[in-house]
Scaffold this motif. Sequence first.
Motif, mmCIF file in Angstrom:
data_model
loop_
_atom_site.group_PDB
_atom_site.id
_atom_site.type_symbol
_atom_site.label_atom_id
_atom_site.label_comp_id
_atom_site.label_asym_id
_atom_site.label_seq_id
_atom_site.Cartn_x
_atom_site.Cartn_y
_atom_site.Cartn_z
ATOM 1 N N SER B 28 0.833 -1.214 0.000
ATOM 2 C CA SER B 28 0.000 0.000 0.000
ATOM 3 C C SER B 28 0.866 1.262 0.000
ATOM 4 O O SER B 28 2.059 1.221 0.317
ATOM 5 N N PHE B 29 0.255 2.357 -0.393
ATOM 6 C CA PHE B 29 0.946 3.660 -0.385
ATOM 7 C C PHE B 29 0.041 4.635 0.357
ATOM 8 O O PHE B 29 -1.106 4.839 -0.035
ATOM 9 N N HIS B 30 0.531 5.189 1.457
ATOM 10 C CA HIS B 30 -0.254 6.127 2.245
ATOM 11 C C HIS B 30 0.483 7.451 2.377
ATOM 12 O O HIS B 30 1.692 7.465 2.590
ATOM 13 N N PHE B 31 -0.288 8.511 2.237
ATOM 14 C CA PHE B 31 0.236 9.821 2.633
ATOM 15 C C PHE B 31 -0.416 10.167 3.964
ATOM 16 O O PHE B 31 -1.600 9.878 4.184
ATOM 17 N N LEU B 32 0.350 10.770 4.814
ATOM 18 C CA LEU B 32 -0.161 11.192 6.112
ATOM 19 C C LEU B 32 0.016 12.702 6.167
ATOM 20 O O LEU B 32 1.141 13.202 6.071
ATOM 21 N N THR B 33 -1.069 13.383 6.293
ATOM 22 C CA THR B 33 -0.957 14.841 6.251
ATOM 23 C C THR B 33 -1.634 15.466 7.470
ATOM 24 O O THR B 33 -2.254 14.762 8.280
ATOM 25 N N MET B 196 0.803 19.496 -0.078
ATOM 26 C CA MET B 196 -0.354 18.986 -0.817
ATOM 27 C C MET B 196 -0.078 18.854 -2.314
ATOM 28 O O MET B 196 -0.621 17.974 -2.973
ATOM 29 N N ASN B 197 0.819 19.729 -2.838
ATOM 30 C CA ASN B 197 1.162 19.621 -4.260
ATOM 31 C C ASN B 197 1.832 18.288 -4.557
ATOM 32 O O ASN B 197 1.565 17.654 -5.574
ATOM 33 N N LEU B 198 2.678 17.888 -3.627
ATOM 34 C CA LEU B 198 3.391 16.621 -3.796
ATOM 35 C C LEU B 198 2.391 15.454 -3.816
ATOM 36 O O LEU B 198 2.506 14.532 -4.628
ATOM 37 N N ARG B 212 -5.466 12.076 7.001
ATOM 38 C CA ARG B 212 -5.215 13.369 7.645
ATOM 39 C C ARG B 212 -5.393 13.215 9.151
ATOM 40 O O ARG B 212 -6.347 12.559 9.608
ATOM 41 N N ILE B 213 -4.454 13.783 9.898
ATOM 42 C CA ILE B 213 -4.624 13.789 11.351
ATOM 43 C C ILE B 213 -5.342 15.090 11.701
ATOM 44 O O ILE B 213 -4.826 16.186 11.458
ATOM 45 N N LYS B 214 -6.552 14.926 12.187
ATOM 46 C CA LYS B 214 -7.353 16.097 12.542
ATOM 47 C C LYS B 214 -8.059 15.788 13.856
ATOM 48 O O LYS B 214 -8.592 14.694 14.032
ATOM 49 N N ASP B 215 -8.091 16.754 14.719
ATOM 50 C CA ASP B 215 -8.700 16.565 16.048
ATOM 51 C C ASP B 215 -8.159 15.305 16.726
ATOM 52 O O ASP B 215 -8.925 14.495 17.265
ATOM 53 N N ARG B 216 -6.872 15.129 16.629
ATOM 54 C CA ARG B 216 -6.131 14.048 17.306
ATOM 55 C C ARG B 216 -6.423 12.670 16.743
ATOM 56 O O ARG B 216 -5.992 11.667 17.273
ATOM 57 N N THR B 217 -7.170 12.585 15.662
ATOM 58 C CA THR B 217 -7.452 11.247 15.123
ATOM 59 C C THR B 217 -7.260 11.218 13.605
ATOM 60 O O THR B 217 -7.075 12.255 12.975
ATOM 61 N N LEU B 218 -7.270 10.036 13.043
ATOM 62 C CA LEU B 218 -7.023 9.871 11.607
ATOM 63 C C LEU B 218 -8.317 9.936 10.818
ATOM 64 O O LEU B 218 -9.324 9.349 11.213
ATOM 65 N N GLN B 219 -8.257 10.670 9.709
ATOM 66 C CA GLN B 219 -9.430 10.713 8.834
ATOM 67 C C GLN B 219 -8.968 10.465 7.408
ATOM 68 O O GLN B 219 -7.863 10.868 7.037
ATOM 69 N N LEU B 220 -9.798 9.804 6.643
ATOM 70 C CA LEU B 220 -9.472 9.603 5.233
ATOM 71 C C LEU B 220 -9.703 10.916 4.508
ATOM 72 O O LEU B 220 -10.787 11.499 4.608
ATOM 73 N N ALA B 221 -8.676 11.415 3.819
ATOM 74 C CA ALA B 221 -8.779 12.765 3.275
ATOM 75 C C ALA B 221 -8.765 12.794 1.763
ATOM 76 O O ALA B 221 -8.611 13.844 1.165
ATOM 77 N N GLY B 222 -8.937 11.647 1.147
ATOM 78 C CA GLY B 222 -8.840 11.588 -0.302
ATOM 79 C C GLY B 222 -9.801 12.529 -1.009
ATOM 80 O O GLY B 222 -9.432 13.183 -1.981
ATOM 81 N N ALA B 223 -11.015 12.660 -0.491
ATOM 82 C CA ALA B 223 -12.023 13.478 -1.136
ATOM 83 C C ALA B 223 -11.684 14.961 -1.112
ATOM 84 O O ALA B 223 -12.193 15.729 -1.914
ATOM 85 N N ASP B 224 -10.780 15.362 -0.160
ATOM 86 C CA ASP B 224 -10.443 16.781 -0.040
ATOM 87 C C ASP B 224 -9.522 17.257 -1.157
ATOM 88 O O ASP B 224 -9.343 18.448 -1.354
ATOM 89 N N LEU B 225 -8.883 16.297 -1.834
ATOM 90 C CA LEU B 225 -7.858 16.717 -2.787
ATOM 91 C C LEU B 225 -8.443 17.068 -4.148
ATOM 92 O O LEU B 225 -9.411 16.494 -4.571
#
Lengths: 297, 225
Positions: B28-33, B196-198, B212-225
């Motif tokens: 798998s390939f994950h970005f953590l932002t 985010m450009n990368l 994405r780490i938001k409010d101390r927890t992990l969220q799937l952020a694919g839709a934001d891009l």
Amino acid sequence: MRALLSLLRGDPEADRVVPPTGVTASLTVLTAAAMAFLCVFALALSLATSRLAERWDSELARSSTIRISAPAAELEEQTRAAQEVLRLTPGVARSRILGEEEQRLLLEPWFGPDLPVDALPIPRLIEVIETTEGYDVEGLRLRLAAEAPGAVLDDHTRWRRPLVEAANRLRLLGWVAIGLIAASTAAMITLAARAALSANAQVISVTRLVGARDSYIARAFVRRFTLRTALGATIGTAIGMLAIAALPSAAEEGAFLTGLGFQGAHWLLPVLIPILGAVVAFIATRAAALSVLKGVT
Amino acid sequence: MIEFDKVAYSYGGGNLLSGLSLRLQPGSFHFLTGPSGAGKSTFLKLCYMELAPSSGMVQIFGQEARDMTRDQVAQARRRIGVVHQDCQFLDHLSLRENVALPLTVAGRDVAESEADIASLMEWVGLKDQQEQRPPELSGGERQRAALARAVIMDPDIILADEPTGNVDWEMSQRLLSLLVELNKLGKSVVVATHDMNLIRVAKSQVSARVLRIKDRTLQLAGADL
């Protein structure tokens, strides 16, 4: 054995990982040399006092003296009675009456060479040499009291005991000094190892993060400190042995300080000092390294 | 491979991360932002056991991290390649020796791996700099060397903490292409970045999930891009 060979052989790649720390290296060698030098003297003191104690013990223990003080008319009779008692006492190898010349020589240090022994009321002396099993001192005293009331047995215990005790204490102090030297060496090596570990905190952290085991990191420090200590202790021991060899020689009966040194096979004992020093360094560094590494994730 | 189950991490009396549940699958390939200080580096440190969770369970290669002995942790780290933001080199060693460090500490014969090291140095474009010391190199060169060190043990997973943080855009793309190449070789990759450009460029090259780490927890952020 394999661990020892691996320690001596080393690993050039692993040795490159932990950079040498110049100051700690020199201090470790110097400290080990100084401690080994002191240890040689403590060992020499211990062995010298041990020899002295054994000599005093064996030389004085095997002989005793009977002093007969009686009126001139009874002196011969009591002397004969005492000799008869001695002849029948188990554990007495032989006895003999000291002649006038011998008595004169004994008194010469106090009264000079021209002492008229025959004109003085000097007690008769009988030298008693015992067998290896020895005799019953109290039993002999009781029999002498019954057969020759003027005879007093002196088994030299009064003189021998404090002398032998003093020599034994001195020997013990020598061993305590060796123990303290070993403990001080361990403490100093621990401090030096901790300083080196602290100076290499970044190296330890990085090597742990890329998968180094604690034993791998510890080994790099342990090997270095063990070899440095062995080197320093060898130098210190060699200098100490030369110093002992250069001490002025003295006759056996000389004061014990001038008899300080090694005799015969005892010259081989100091060879153990660098080996023991290396063992102390190995244990101290390994304990220090593993203790420090516990704090590293 | 790496699994988080309701993991929380507290620091200084407060929760930095909480309720993290995630499974990193092989390949798998994950970005953590997330913003600076959100806990991206903490998340990666939990992955390679530099930190222990305050609660919850972290499983590394099927073994619970808190039950591992120190030797087992060391063994597991040999299967995880890490690219630190500050590279974490040993400055008294040459670049080649730094790249070979994981082999050295694992007791491998480095001489036998010289060909691998050389090809790896060539792959990251540092063939001519391998005898230089890390302080003599540029930020980009150091990051590429860190990547080479991360893969020298042929790890199952590569964790990169802001690998493009100190390099220009061109170098960022070069590093990214190396990571994508590794992923195509079957390695799992986790890249913590706030660039985010990368991420957008990467999404065109590889199928990556963005967390994405938001409010101390992990969220799937694919839709934001």
